[in-house]
Design a protein around this motif. Structure first.
Motif, PDB file in Angstrom:
ATOM      1  N   SER A 108       0.831  -1.206   0.000  1.00 19.21           N
ATOM      2  CA  SER A 108       0.000   0.000   0.000  1.00 19.21           C
ATOM      3  C   SER A 108       0.869   1.260   0.000  1.00 19.21           C
ATOM      4  N   SER A 109       1.886   1.272   0.828  1.00 15.54           N
ATOM      5  CA  SER A 109       2.801   2.419   0.890  1.00 15.54           C
ATOM      6  C   SER A 109       3.541   2.599  -0.434  1.00 15.54           C
ATOM      7  N   PHE A 110       3.978   1.482  -1.023  1.00 23.49           N
ATOM      8  CA  PHE A 110       4.665   1.535  -2.317  1.00 23.49           C
ATOM      9  C   PHE A 110       3.750   2.128  -3.379  1.00 23.49           C
ATOM     10  N   ARG A 111       2.482   1.737  -3.351  1.00 22.45           N
ATOM     11  CA  ARG A 111       1.510   2.265  -4.314  1.00 22.45           C
ATOM     12  C   ARG A 111       1.319   3.769  -4.128  1.00 22.45           C
ATOM     13  N   GLN A 112       1.254   4.215  -2.886  1.00 26.25           N
ATOM     14  CA  GLN A 112       0.987   5.627  -2.592  1.00 26.25           C
ATOM     15  C   GLN A 112       2.209   6.524  -2.772  1.00 26.25           C
ATOM     16  N   THR A 113       3.386   6.054  -2.332  1.00 31.08           N
ATOM     17  CA  THR A 113       4.578   6.913  -2.321  1.00 31.08           C
ATOM     18  C   THR A 113       5.582   6.589  -3.414  1.00 31.08           C
ATOM     19  N   GLY A 114       5.485   5.369  -3.975  1.00 31.67           N
ATOM     20  CA  GLY A 114       6.429   4.979  -5.018  1.00 31.67           C
ATOM     21  C   GLY A 114       7.746   4.452  -4.480  1.00 31.67           C
ATOM     22  N   VAL A 115       7.819   4.226  -3.165  1.00 35.79           N
ATOM     23  CA  VAL A 115       9.073   3.733  -2.593  1.00 35.79           C
ATOM     24  C   VAL A 115       8.802   2.983  -1.289  1.00 35.79           C
ATOM     25  N   VAL A 116       9.578   1.951  -1.065  1.00 36.61           N
ATOM     26  CA  VAL A 116       9.570   1.246   0.217  1.00 36.61           C
ATOM     27  C   VAL A 116      11.023   0.862   0.508  1.00 36.61           C
ATOM     28  N   THR A 117      11.417   0.992   1.777  1.00 33.52           N
ATOM     29  CA  THR A 117      12.811   0.804   2.158  1.00 33.52           C
ATOM     30  C   THR A 117      12.936  -0.137   3.345  1.00 33.52           C
ATOM     31  N   GLU A 118      13.982  -0.939   3.335  1.00 30.08           N
ATOM     32  CA  GLU A 118      14.340  -1.782   4.472  1.00 30.08           C
ATOM     33  C   GLU A 118      15.802  -1.513   4.800  1.00 30.08           C
ATOM     34  N   VAL A 119      16.107  -1.285   6.078  1.00 30.45           N
ATOM     35  CA  VAL A 119      17.473  -0.950   6.498  1.00 30.45           C
ATOM     36  C   VAL A 119      17.904  -1.873   7.628  1.00 30.45           C
TER      37      VAL A 119
END
Length: 124
Positions: A20-31
């Motif tokens: 959902s976040s990827f769809r809304q913001t265009g990015v997802v991150t794992e650190v």
């Protein structure tokens, strides 16, 4: 986001809130932070790109998988489980990339599964 690395292959598995976040913001991150210094981390980014092809970049401890916008929109707005591709990294080297929605594991504790997609194999 779960990340699996095996040789020259990357597999990203995203739970519902991450998709959902990827769809809304265009990015997802794992650190993963290995020490107190900002440079002591390993980062993985899934990012929407205007490029027509799936691509991968690596810089300063960060691996970024660039996903074409149309592919990202189709994946995040349908029941499509995932997508994959082979990325030519130069000099005959390639990286296999697989990105998929994360399903509930049938043999893991429930608290580890928060946000996962319902497993279609759980239905008799």
């Amino acid at each position: 986001m779960k990340i699996r690395i095996l040789g020259n292959s990357l597999r990203f598995r995203l739970r519902q809130p991450e998709v959902s976040s990827f769809r809304q913001t265009g990015v997802v991150t794992e650190v993963t932070q290995f020490g107190p210094e900002p440079s002591q981390k390993l980062s993985f980014i899934l990012a929407v790109s205007s490029d027509p092809e799936l691509s991968v970049s690596f810089e300063a401890g960060t691996t970024t998988v660039h996903v074409p916008k149309q592919l990202a929109e189709e994946w995040t707005s349908t029941d499509q489980v995932g997508f994959d591709g082979t990325v030519n990294t130069g000099q005959g080297q390639k990286i296999e990339v697989l990105v998929e929605k994360d399903f509930v594991c049938l043999d893991r504790p429930e608290e580890e599964q928060i946000g996962a997609y319902p497993n279609p194999n759980a239905i008799c």
